[in-house]
Design an enzyme around this catalytic site. Structure first.
Site, mmCIF file in Angstrom:
data_model
loop_
_atom_site.group_PDB
_atom_site.id
_atom_site.type_symbol
_atom_site.label_atom_id
_atom_site.label_comp_id
_atom_site.label_asym_id
_atom_site.label_seq_id
_atom_site.Cartn_x
_atom_site.Cartn_y
_atom_site.Cartn_z
ATOM 1 N N GLU A 73 -9.924 -28.217 34.757
ATOM 2 C CA GLU A 73 -10.684 -29.499 34.591
ATOM 3 C C GLU A 73 -11.192 -29.463 33.568
ATOM 4 O O GLU A 73 -11.978 -28.374 32.865
ATOM 5 C CB GLU A 73 -11.721 -29.621 35.812
ATOM 6 C CG GLU A 73 -12.643 -30.748 35.881
ATOM 7 C CD GLU A 73 -12.086 -31.954 35.866
ATOM 8 O OE1 GLU A 73 -12.240 -32.778 34.774
ATOM 9 O OE2 GLU A 73 -11.052 -32.186 36.599
ATOM 10 N N CYS A 103 -2.978 -35.378 40.468
ATOM 11 C CA CYS A 103 -3.509 -36.165 41.419
ATOM 12 C C CYS A 103 -4.631 -37.048 41.190
ATOM 13 O O CYS A 103 -5.573 -36.765 40.403
ATOM 14 C CB CYS A 103 -4.325 -35.538 42.455
ATOM 15 S SG CYS A 103 -3.103 -34.303 43.384
ATOM 16 N N ASP A 128 -6.141 -40.152 34.941
ATOM 17 C CA ASP A 128 -6.612 -41.452 34.416
ATOM 18 C C ASP A 128 -5.456 -41.971 34.019
ATOM 19 O O ASP A 128 -4.505 -41.537 33.195
ATOM 20 C CB ASP A 128 -7.348 -40.848 32.877
ATOM 21 C CG ASP A 128 -8.232 -41.844 32.193
ATOM 22 O OD1 ASP A 128 -7.809 -43.033 32.590
ATOM 23 O OD2 ASP A 128 -8.867 -41.512 31.375
ATOM 24 N N THR A 157 -7.705 -34.980 48.417
ATOM 25 C CA THR A 157 -8.623 -35.179 47.248
ATOM 26 C C THR A 157 -9.640 -36.081 47.407
ATOM 27 O O THR A 157 -9.744 -37.275 48.071
ATOM 28 C CB THR A 157 -7.851 -35.422 45.937
ATOM 29 O OG1 THR A 157 -7.184 -36.918 46.244
ATOM 30 C CG2 THR A 157 -6.589 -34.730 45.877
#
Length: 292
Positions: A133, A188, A191, A266
């Protein structure tokens, strides 16, 4: 004009409807909370004990104290730390209980708040799973979430097989993973970068597909899911065009338990479900290397 720090803009957005005293109180609480969590996070990484609540229970982190924008520019200089090569990576820091020689096999790129990581942990108990991330506070949240889950499940050694690190997969993926190291890689709700001039920043491009083919072993699976049809078609187009990937059939996707998990676990997927939106799934198998 000076460029404002992202955290300042996040605070303004969060406290826009608060009075002066309420705003000051919230900012103080958030700073104190983040400092306490950072101390616990560092202690957990070093393997030392830290002061715990009177009831001995480490609670799950509160998402409201980790507010950050939905996306981050992957081309910006984020001052990230990364190894020169996979051989230089110390995985014991992230997985204290890992077996000697055990390597990460599953990667969740842009893992968000860690919903998929947490769901996959008991589903793939013998595999090390890594979330990557780029956003600072979101990474911190996932770290704190994993620390709490490990503590709450310490008698069964639960959640020892998942971890997270802050990194830019678009730039440094081969710095972390060897050739053919991964059996599964997830993208998943990435952007969508709607503007055409921003399409080069999408997580699936012609160039990046070759990097994914490098780190994913033959027979491994690339999982994609989005609620944006245009992005879905873009990812399908680029992965299908790559000579080392072939799309799974609908029957194969339906039979894969990881697809079912990806659809519902998610945080972004749950939001789409609440809004009764569409979810578009496409999975691709890494082909065998050609014989030269």
């Amino acid at each position: 004009m000076l460029k404002r720090d992202q955290s300042e803009m996040d605070i303004e957005a969060e406290t826009a409807n608060m009075g002066k005293e309420e705003k000051e109180s919230f900012v103080h609480k958030r700073q104190k909370y983040r400092q306490e969590q950072e101390e616990k996070r560092l202690a957990a990484k070093k393997g030392v004990s830290f002061e715990q609540p009177e009831d001995g229970e480490i609670k799950l982190p509160k998402k409201r104290y980790y507010r950050q924008r939905a996306h981050s520019n992957p081309f910006s200089d984020h001052q990230l730390e990364y190894p020169e090569s996979p051989a230089d990576m110390d995985w014991d820091v992230l997985y204290p209980n890992r077996k000697e020689g055990q390597k990460v096999e599953v990667a969740d790129i842009g893992c968000g708040f860690g919903g998929l990581l947490v769901a996959l942990s008991p589903q793939l108990p013998n595999q090390l799973i890594l979330g990557m991330e780029i956003r600072v506070q979101v990474t911190n949240y996932v770290e704190d979430r994993i620390v709490a889950l490990r503590h709450q499940n310490k008698e069964t050694d639960g959640y020892q097989n998942i971890s997270v690190l802050r990194g830019n997969a678009m730039k440094f993926l081969p710095n972390f993973f060897e050739k053919g190291q991964l059996s599964k890689i997830f993208f998943c709700f990435p952007d969508p970068h709607f503007k055409q001039r921003k399409h080069k920043a999408r997580i699936v491009t012609t160039t990046l597909c070759s990097e994914y083919a490098y780190v994913v072993r033959p027979g491994g699976i690339v999982y994609t899911i989005t609620d944006v049809k245009d992005l879905h078609e873009w990812m399908v187009k680029h992965l299908a065009a790559h000579p080392l990937f072939e799309r799974l059939t609908k029957e194969e996707e339906d039979a894969d338990p990881c697809v079912a998990t990806m659809l519902v676990e998610t945080e972004e997927g749950k939001k789409v479900a609440r809004n009764e939106g569409d979810k578009f799934v496409a999975c691709f198998r890494r082909k065998e290397n050609p014989e030269w």
